[in-house]
Design a protein around this motif. Structure first.
Motif, short mmCIF file in Angstrom:
data_model
loop_
_atom_site.label_atom_id
_atom_site.label_comp_id
_atom_site.label_asym_id
_atom_site.label_seq_id
_atom_site.Cartn_x
_atom_site.Cartn_y
_atom_site.Cartn_z
N UNK A 65 -0.40 3.75 6.34
CA UNK A 65 -1.40 4.45 5.53
C UNK A 65 -1.64 3.74 4.19
N UNK A 66 -0.55 3.34 3.54
CA UNK A 66 -0.68 2.70 2.22
C UNK A 66 -1.13 1.25 2.37
N UNK A 67 -0.51 0.54 3.29
CA UNK A 67 -0.75 -0.90 3.39
C UNK A 67 -1.90 -1.26 4.30
N UNK A 68 -1.70 -1.08 5.60
CA UNK A 68 -2.68 -1.54 6.58
C UNK A 68 -4.06 -0.92 6.34
N UNK A 69 -4.09 0.39 6.08
CA UNK A 69 -5.38 1.07 5.92
C UNK A 69 -6.09 0.69 4.62
N UNK A 70 -5.34 0.11 3.68
CA UNK A 70 -5.96 -0.28 2.40
C UNK A 70 -6.50 -1.72 2.46
N UNK A 71 -6.08 -2.47 3.49
CA UNK A 71 -6.45 -3.90 3.55
C UNK A 71 -7.96 -4.17 3.46
N UNK A 99 7.69 7.03 -1.20
CA UNK A 99 8.23 6.18 -2.26
C UNK A 99 8.57 4.79 -1.70
N UNK A 100 9.26 4.76 -0.57
CA UNK A 100 9.63 3.46 0.03
C UNK A 100 8.37 2.70 0.42
N UNK A 101 7.42 3.41 1.04
CA UNK A 101 6.20 2.74 1.51
C UNK A 101 5.40 2.16 0.35
N UNK A 102 5.25 2.92 -0.72
CA UNK A 102 4.43 2.40 -1.83
C UNK A 102 5.17 1.28 -2.57
N UNK A 148 6.66 -1.63 -9.74
CA UNK A 148 6.74 -0.51 -10.70
C UNK A 148 5.52 0.40 -10.53
N UNK A 149 4.35 -0.19 -10.34
CA UNK A 149 3.14 0.63 -10.15
C UNK A 149 3.27 1.46 -8.87
N UNK A 150 3.75 0.84 -7.81
CA UNK A 150 3.89 1.55 -6.53
C UNK A 150 4.81 2.75 -6.66
N UNK A 151 5.97 2.53 -7.31
CA UNK A 151 6.92 3.63 -7.51
C UNK A 151 6.28 4.72 -8.37
N UNK A 152 5.58 4.30 -9.44
CA UNK A 152 4.95 5.29 -10.34
C UNK A 152 3.94 6.14 -9.59
N UNK A 153 3.10 5.51 -8.79
CA UNK A 153 2.06 6.26 -8.06
C UNK A 153 2.72 7.24 -7.09
N UNK A 154 3.75 6.78 -6.39
CA UNK A 154 4.42 7.66 -5.42
C UNK A 154 5.06 8.86 -6.12
N UNK A 155 5.78 8.58 -7.20
CA UNK A 155 6.50 9.67 -7.89
C UNK A 155 5.51 10.65 -8.51
N UNK A 156 4.47 10.13 -9.16
CA UNK A 156 3.52 11.03 -9.83
C UNK A 156 2.74 11.86 -8.81
N UNK A 157 2.26 11.22 -7.74
CA UNK A 157 1.46 11.98 -6.77
C UNK A 157 2.32 13.04 -6.06
#
Lengths: 272, 260
Positions: A61-67, A158-161, A219-228
């Motif tokens: 969802x995070x990776x492949x679908x964003x490509x 969190x792991x995925x982002x 850091x951005x990935x972790x921040x987005x996961x934690x905040x969302x």
């Protein structure tokens, strides 16, 4: 004796101060909740229960679908950068176009653009999904089944982002550089060759630049996961609450991305 | 609805004793539970009735451990609820299931994945055994073969039955129902009522049902507790409710058309 006007002014000031104070308390509360969620998520990674399958689904969802979207955005950013810079550099030298695009993409634009993209596309969906689960008692249902909602919902995201955003950034860097190269090759106002563009880029972009970009992405990935996830879990008040959480998750993610961007840049410059 | 006289004897006292003492809870300064005392015997169906906003669901959520009381305590088989909740899932001496008013099925999972969620999550059984358990639980609620259907494609009554199947899959000793027949037509209401009775008869689990529907409460309950103003104001055997001297109960019965 106070006049009516003085009384009104005093009340207005008190209200303004009260709102300001409440706003500061709310921000501190959200930071505290996000920090605690991060702590619980990291601790839950080692806990009991299956996470791998859900993490793979989130990676898709995070990776492949964003490509596809990442491809379009990065391509055009690289192209625009060459067009703009070439125009500005006409009176000087266009030989530095490669380093401009390479450094901007790897150090700054790649991580920030991808992070904004993931925050808008995946972060908002995460906050909305968890928020809906909260108001429809699905999270309470998990609790009554002895399933930790943090482990079930937050850990895979969190792991995925944390993994997908750096990979997307590498992809965006490459696509952006290719986009710039396409303009160099096709645009008659650009007077350098693709060979010169690549050589200049390779000369100036070093490992440290790429590593700093990847650290930012992590850091951005972790921040987005934690905040969302934080805004999803604190959702209340029906459909309107879900909408509020979604908006807040995206706005907070954007602000945190830029804030951490500054901090990492400062630290990177300070380091030898 | 189930013919109570024809219902088989309970097979065992598999259920949990629930003791609630002096439970207080308020939200934003407004008391919702104001000293609730209630004992629920193992294997019985206790129906909690009362008007809207009287705290029935809040009481149920306390028993499930989803709310923390300001005062008072809940004991399950003599064990304080917070002590029970602190235990690791595999160390818990009995299990609690709850059926929520909204059914609370995870919409991203199929019916079968929802029913087997806890079993899969803890890998407590081999995959094939879990699939058999899921099939059996769905058959128990007359939804055999619906494993691969998504919850969004089910009717409200079917979703409720899937939620009950999910509750049964973990072999619980205490089952909590929050308005299990809300928004359902009389036929589906009767089906859910019969299902609750059959669970008691077959599994012997203690069941606590929060309901608006007084006719259903009288039909399925062993005991009925009437909640008003945050307190239990009346407690009767279900078959003796009509003779209760309590004025509020009588008013409630008249409003439900169960008494003139």
């Amino acid at each position: 004796m106070t006049t009516v006007a003085q009384d009104q002014e005093s009340r207005a000031r008190a209200t303004t101060l009260g709102r300001l104070g409440q706003g500061i308390l709310d921000i501190l509360q959200i930071i505290g909740e996000a920090g605690f969620l991060l702590f619980r998520s990291v601790r839950a990674i080692a806990g009991r229960g299956r996470t791998w399958e859900r993490t793979m689904a989130q990676l898709v969802s995070v990776g492949t679908d964003t490509l596809p979207l990442a491809f379009l955005v990065s391509l055009f950013v690289g192209m625009v950068m060459v067009v703009q810079s070439a125009d500005q550099l006409q009176a000087y030298t266009q030989e530095i176009l490669g380093s401009i695009v390479g450094l901007a993409m790897t150090k700054e634009l790649g991580p920030v653009i991808i992070a904004f993209l993931v925050a808008g596309r995946v972060g908002s969906a995460t906050a909305a999904e968890i928020g809906s689960m909260k108001i429809y008692d699905e999270i309470n249902a998990l609790r009554t089944m002895d399933i930790d909602p943090v482990r079930y919902l937050a850990v895979p995201r969190l792991i995925a982002m944390a993994l997908a955003v750096p990979m997307l950034v590498v992809y965006a860097d490459v696509v952006g550089i290719i986009g710039g190269g396409i303009v160099v090759y096709t645009d008659p106002t650009v007077k350098i060759s693709v060979h010169q563009y690549i050589n200049n880029l390779a000369e100036w972009v070093n490992t440290k630049d790429i590593v700093v970009g990847l650290i930012k992405a992590f850091v951005f990935g972790v921040s987005i996961a934690v905040i969302s996830c934080t805004f999803g879990f604190r959702t209340g008040g029906g459909a309107e609450g879900v909408a509020r959480s979604t908006t807040a998750a995206v706005v907070w993610s954007f602000v945190l991305i830029l804030m951490f961007d500054y901090i990492i840049v400062r630290l990177a410059i300070a380091l030898p | 609805m189930t013919d109570r006289a024809a219902a088989p004897e309970r097979t065992s006292s598999n259920g949990v004793t629930v003791e609630i003492r002096g439970l207080h809870k308020s939200f934003n300064g407004t008391p919702v539970l104001d000293g609730v005392d209630l004992t629920i015997e193992p294997g019985e169906i206790m129906v909690i009735v009362g008007g809207s906003g009287e705290g029935k669901s809040v009481l149920l959520r306390h028993i499930a451990g989803l709310e923390t009381p300001e005062e008072g305590e809940i004991r399950l088989n003599g064990m304080l609820l917070p002590d029970y909740l602190r235990l690791q899932p595999q160390d818990k001496p009995f299990r609690i299931s709850m059926i929520f008013q909204s059914s609370a099925l995870l919409n991203s999972l199929t019916v079968g994945q929802n029913v087997g969620l806890r079993l899969h999550e803890y890998r407590s059984q081999p995959r094939a055994t879990i699939e058999q358990t899921v099939a059996r639980c769905l058959a128990n609620v007359e939804l055999a073969g619906k494993q691969h259907v998504m919850p969004g494609d089910l009717s409200g009554g079917m979703r409720k039955r899937v939620a009950i199947a999910r509750a049964l899959a973990v072999d619980p000793q205490l089952i909590l129902y929050d308005e299990p027949t809300a928004d359902l037509d009389p036929i589906l209401t009767a089906q859910i009522g019969a299902l609750i009775r059959s669970i008691r008869d077959q599994h012997g689990a203690t069941q606590v049902v929060v309901a608006h529907n007084l006719a259903l409460a009288v039909e399925i309950g062993d005991h009925i507790a009437v909640l008003r103003g945050g307190r239990i104001v009346d407690f009767q055997r279900a078959d003796a409710l009509r003779d209760s001297p309590n004025a509020f109960t009588q008013e409630f019965l008249r409003a439900a058309g169960l008494r003139r």
